[in-house]
Write a protein that holds these residues in place. Sequence first.
Motif: not given
Length: 216
Positions: A93-97, A102-105, A128-132
């Motif tokens: 599954d691929l998410l368009v960015v 910024r994404v949470q990963v 660890i969940t980051l916003d980046v």
Amino acid sequence: MAEKAIDNTVHAEPRENFGKGFARRLRAAGKIPAVIYGHGTEPTHVALPGHQVALLIRRANAVLELDVAGAKQLTLVKDVQKDPVHQIIEHIDLLVVKRGERVQVEVPVVVVGEPAAGTVATLDSATITLDVEATHIPQNIEVNVEDLEDGTRITAGDLALTDGATLVVEADTLVVAVAVPVDTLAAEAEIAELDAAVAADQAIEAEEAKEESDES
């Protein structure tokens, strides 16, 4: 040290055929079925080059620059489905960015170094969940435990993050704990108990010897 640039350009083939049988034929031909979605667009089904993509997604949160019939599409790998027995990639599954978005990963945590002698470092949070920014996701976060003493606790707030990255989890989330192993503590307690028993026996024997000497 800066991470080596990776060529993440992938030529993807549009596909209109679906079903397990077609997906099986794709994989037999060295390709991986995938779907692209996000940003309000209709899902796009594609076939990806298997070997190239398998190498790219060894990196957590891989970003792929897709070329779909000449159209460029930046995507983030969100889910990789594998056969549980053979570990063959069955679907991605691929998410368009967008660049700058910024994404949470979930970023993996890697422990480096050796703690003080007699202790072990236990990883309490493997990720660890980051916003980046989508194009600046770190491959991992290193935690150095070299020579750290028993009782040391490293929390999410102690981590050295890449520029622009922020924590999503609470700063006091435990990541790594350094401690003496429980079995070592139990062994030390048992030895101390035996030493105390021996000392007590010796004291009794000494007292009895003194009494016998006094009587004679």
